[in-house]
Design a protein around this motif. Structure first.
Motif, PDB file in Angstrom:
ATOM      1  N   ARG A   1       0.859  -1.181   0.000  1.00  0.00           N
ATOM      2  CA  ARG A   1       0.000   0.000   0.000  1.00  0.00           C
ATOM      3  C   ARG A   1       0.892   1.226   0.000  1.00  0.00           C
ATOM      4  O   ARG A   1       1.437   1.606   1.037  1.00  0.00           O
ATOM      5  CB  ARG A   1      -0.923   0.016   1.228  1.00  0.00           C
ATOM      6  CG  ARG A   1      -1.817  -1.215   1.343  1.00  0.00           C
ATOM      7  CD  ARG A   1      -3.009  -1.088   0.411  1.00  0.00           C
ATOM      8  NE  ARG A   1      -3.973  -2.144   0.654  1.00  0.00           N
ATOM      9  CZ  ARG A   1      -4.044  -3.274  -0.047  1.00  0.00           C
ATOM     10  NH1 ARG A   1      -3.184  -3.484  -1.035  1.00  0.00           N
ATOM     11  NH2 ARG A   1      -4.959  -4.174   0.230  1.00  0.00           N
ATOM     12  N   ARG A   2       1.040   1.844  -1.156  1.00  0.00           N
ATOM     13  CA  ARG A   2       1.995   2.936  -1.290  1.00  0.00           C
ATOM     14  C   ARG A   2       1.665   4.105  -0.368  1.00  0.00           C
ATOM     15  O   ARG A   2       2.571   4.760   0.157  1.00  0.00           O
ATOM     16  CB  ARG A   2       2.040   3.410  -2.750  1.00  0.00           C
ATOM     17  CG  ARG A   2       3.098   4.451  -3.018  1.00  0.00           C
ATOM     18  CD  ARG A   2       3.339   4.640  -4.491  1.00  0.00           C
ATOM     19  NE  ARG A   2       3.824   3.421  -5.117  1.00  0.00           N
ATOM     20  CZ  ARG A   2       4.181   3.345  -6.401  1.00  0.00           C
ATOM     21  NH1 ARG A   2       4.080   4.403  -7.182  1.00  0.00           N
ATOM     22  NH2 ARG A   2       4.610   2.204  -6.907  1.00  0.00           N
ATOM     23  N   LEU A   3       0.378   4.353  -0.133  1.00  0.00           N
ATOM     24  CA  LEU A   3       0.003   5.464   0.737  1.00  0.00           C
ATOM     25  C   LEU A   3       0.489   5.220   2.165  1.00  0.00           C
ATOM     26  O   LEU A   3       0.865   6.161   2.870  1.00  0.00           O
ATOM     27  CB  LEU A   3      -1.511   5.659   0.715  1.00  0.00           C
ATOM     28  CG  LEU A   3      -2.040   6.922   1.417  1.00  0.00           C
ATOM     29  CD1 LEU A   3      -1.427   8.181   0.803  1.00  0.00           C
ATOM     30  CD2 LEU A   3      -3.556   6.981   1.337  1.00  0.00           C
ATOM     31  N   VAL A   4       0.479   3.951   2.598  1.00  0.00           N
ATOM     32  CA  VAL A   4       1.022   3.632   3.920  1.00  0.00           C
ATOM     33  C   VAL A   4       2.504   3.983   3.970  1.00  0.00           C
ATOM     34  O   VAL A   4       2.987   4.580   4.944  1.00  0.00           O
ATOM     35  CB  VAL A   4       0.812   2.139   4.245  1.00  0.00           C
ATOM     36  CG1 VAL A   4       1.537   1.763   5.536  1.00  0.00           C
ATOM     37  CG2 VAL A   4      -0.668   1.822   4.379  1.00  0.00           C
ATOM     38  N   GLY A   5       3.237   3.633   2.926  1.00  0.00           N
ATOM     39  CA  GLY A   5       4.658   3.940   2.888  1.00  0.00           C
ATOM     40  C   GLY A   5       4.929   5.432   2.913  1.00  0.00           C
ATOM     41  O   GLY A   5       5.847   5.903   3.605  1.00  0.00           O
ATOM     42  N   VAL A   6       4.118   6.195   2.155  1.00  0.00           N
ATOM     43  CA  VAL A   6       4.318   7.645   2.124  1.00  0.00           C
ATOM     44  C   VAL A   6       4.024   8.258   3.490  1.00  0.00           C
ATOM     45  O   VAL A   6       4.799   9.077   4.012  1.00  0.00           O
ATOM     46  CB  VAL A   6       3.424   8.288   1.039  1.00  0.00           C
ATOM     47  CG1 VAL A   6       3.498   9.807   1.112  1.00  0.00           C
ATOM     48  CG2 VAL A   6       3.848   7.810  -0.346  1.00  0.00           C
ATOM     49  N   ALA A   7       2.899   7.862   4.098  1.00  0.00           N
ATOM     50  CA  ALA A   7       2.541   8.406   5.414  1.00  0.00           C
ATOM     51  C   ALA A   7       3.593   8.053   6.457  1.00  0.00           C
ATOM     52  O   ALA A   7       3.999   8.903   7.269  1.00  0.00           O
ATOM     53  CB  ALA A   7       1.169   7.887   5.838  1.00  0.00           C
ATOM     54  N   LEU A   8       4.042   6.809   6.428  1.00  0.00           N
ATOM     55  CA  LEU A   8       5.062   6.386   7.390  1.00  0.00           C
ATOM     56  C   LEU A   8       6.365   7.149   7.178  1.00  0.00           C
ATOM     57  O   LEU A   8       7.023   7.570   8.137  1.00  0.00           O
ATOM     58  CB  LEU A   8       5.297   4.879   7.244  1.00  0.00           C
ATOM     59  CG  LEU A   8       6.083   4.182   8.346  1.00  0.00           C
ATOM     60  CD1 LEU A   8       5.394   4.352   9.689  1.00  0.00           C
ATOM     61  CD2 LEU A   8       6.249   2.710   8.016  1.00  0.00           C
ATOM     62  N   GLY A   9       6.723   7.363   5.912  1.00  0.00           N
ATOM     63  CA  GLY A   9       7.944   8.108   5.615  1.00  0.00           C
ATOM     64  C   GLY A   9       7.866   9.554   6.088  1.00  0.00           C
ATOM     65  O   GLY A   9       8.835  10.094   6.637  1.00  0.00           O
ATOM     66  N   VAL A  10       6.711  10.186   5.896  1.00  0.00           N
ATOM     67  CA  VAL A  10       6.541  11.587   6.333  1.00  0.00           C
ATOM     68  C   VAL A  10       6.610  11.690   7.855  1.00  0.00           C
ATOM     69  O   VAL A  10       7.236  12.610   8.404  1.00  0.00           O
ATOM     70  CB  VAL A  10       5.206  12.148   5.809  1.00  0.00           C
ATOM     71  CG1 VAL A  10       4.920  13.510   6.421  1.00  0.00           C
ATOM     72  CG2 VAL A  10       5.243  12.271   4.286  1.00  0.00           C
ATOM     73  N   LEU A  11       5.995  10.735   8.557  1.00  0.00           N
ATOM     74  CA  LEU A  11       6.043  10.754  10.022  1.00  0.00           C
ATOM     75  C   LEU A  11       7.459  10.484  10.527  1.00  0.00           C
ATOM     76  O   LEU A  11       7.900  11.075  11.527  1.00  0.00           O
ATOM     77  CB  LEU A  11       5.069   9.730  10.599  1.00  0.00           C
ATOM     78  CG  LEU A  11       3.582  10.033  10.372  1.00  0.00           C
ATOM     79  CD1 LEU A  11       2.717   8.898  10.906  1.00  0.00           C
ATOM     80  CD2 LEU A  11       3.190  11.341  11.036  1.00  0.00           C
TER      81      LEU A  11
END
Length: 350
Positions: free
Chosen positions: A291-301
């Motif tokens: 789930r790419r959105l999970v990766g993006v959110a986790l990366g931003v946090l």
């Protein structure tokens, strides 16, 4: 009353993900006696019955959800899958078309339509078109490419099937079912007869076990989003308090509170990983790829946490800047927005 039924739904999703759909059914039945008008619970029950290989009660539960005015697209999808497993293909197609009509932008509706259309050789070209639409709607979902590959292989469109399977494996390298279908496609290129565990097209059948794997991914994702959202709130709220406390000139002592804030966020994530079912832990580590959105959110946090730790180090070295803290708060705010969007998109993913 909302909190108990919500807890039951989460536990039922955990049991289904752990390959125990019958226990999920046993858990949901008494909850529905106490909450007979809860449409989502009926949908969860239908999904659990499907994973348990029980299409008759699954169809009954899906129909009940429709009567109660729940998510019509979800309930119609479940009804279509149950009807298909019962061999009532024409009715399954009608239910799947209705789910698409209700939510034409939902890729899962297109996937179910492709699956039920694919059961009839006369509809296989239309099945490919539905699967292609699912891919257009969700280009980062491996399941959409898998269904496209299956439909194309049964229609003997070998090039499309191979491209679809390759795309599915790029998104989910651990999907053994897709890998087996791709290997079979390369080996035979043209299916010959029916093999055990395969259909007439030489493809692995989607059993309750493989459907449970997809449900596990969706369940792990839906459980992760609230935790990431909590971390985002902690980072934003704590960062703003530190910003107020550090104005106009921050001291090294305030910087250590920044490090403590990051540590608290790590503890929240660690407790979540400790408490989730063991079957979900590997999935959670794979989710950023699936789930790419999970990766993006986790990366931003994570970037927000890095800025906060950087601020701690700079203050300890004698600097008096607030810029890393401001950047950290902004990143955490962006991460919070992504968590809200991701949580909304993952709802009903079963």
């Amino acid at each position: 009353m909302a909190e108990p039924i919500t807890a039951v739904l989460l536990r039922a999703a955990e049991l289904t993900a752990a390959g125990k759909p019958k226990k999920a059914v046993d858990l949901l039945r008494p909850a529905l006696v106490a909450n007979p008008e809860h449409a989502e619970a009926w949908c969860r029950l239908a999904a659990a019955h499907l994973d348990a290989g029980e299409p008759d009660p699954a169809l009954t539960a899906a129909k009940r959800a429709l009567v109660l005015g729940g998510d019509p697209a979800w309930a119609q999808r479940l009804a279509a899958l149950a009807l298909s497993e019962l061999g009532r293909q024409q009715e399954a197609v009608v239910a799947a078309r209705e789910s698409v009509r209700r939510k034409p932008s939902d890729w899962r509706c297109q996937v179910v339509l492709a699956e039920v259309l694919d059961a009839d050789p006369a509809n296989r070209r239309e099945a490919i078109e539905a699967a292609e639409q699912a891919v257009r709607l969700a280009p980062h979902e491996s399941r959409a490419y898998q269904v496209l590959g299956d439909a194309a292989a049964r229609a003997q469109d070998w090039d499309t099937a191979e491209r679809a399977y390759r795309a599915a494996l790029r998104l989910d390298p651990g999907d053994d079912e897709v890998r087996a279908n791709l290997a079979n496609l390369r080996q035979q290129h043209r299916p010959r007869g029916v093999r055990a565990g395969r259909d007439g097209g030489g493809l692995q059948r989607r059993t309750p076990e493989t459907r449970a794997a997809a449900t596990a991914i969706a369940g792990a994702e839906s459980a992760l989003w609230p935790v990431l959202g909590r971390v985002a709130v902690m980072l934003v709220g704590g960062g703003l308090l530190l910003l107020l406390a550090g104005m106009p000139t921050p001291t090294p002592l305030i910087g250590w509170f920044s490090a403590l804030l990051v540590l608290c966020c790590v503890v929240v994530l660690a407790r979540f990983l400790y408490n989730v079912p063991r079957q979900w832990r590997r999935l959670l580590f794979r989710l950023p790829k699936l789930r790419r959105l999970v990766g993006v959110a986790l990366g931003v946090l994570c970037l927000a946490s890095v800025f906060l730790l950087l601020w701690t180090v700079l203050l300890a070295l004698g600097a008096h800047t607030l810029q890393p803290l401001v950047l950290g708060v902004l990143c955490a705010a962006v991460g919070g927005v992504l968590c809200l969007v991701g949580g909304a998109l993952s709802s009903g993913r079963n």
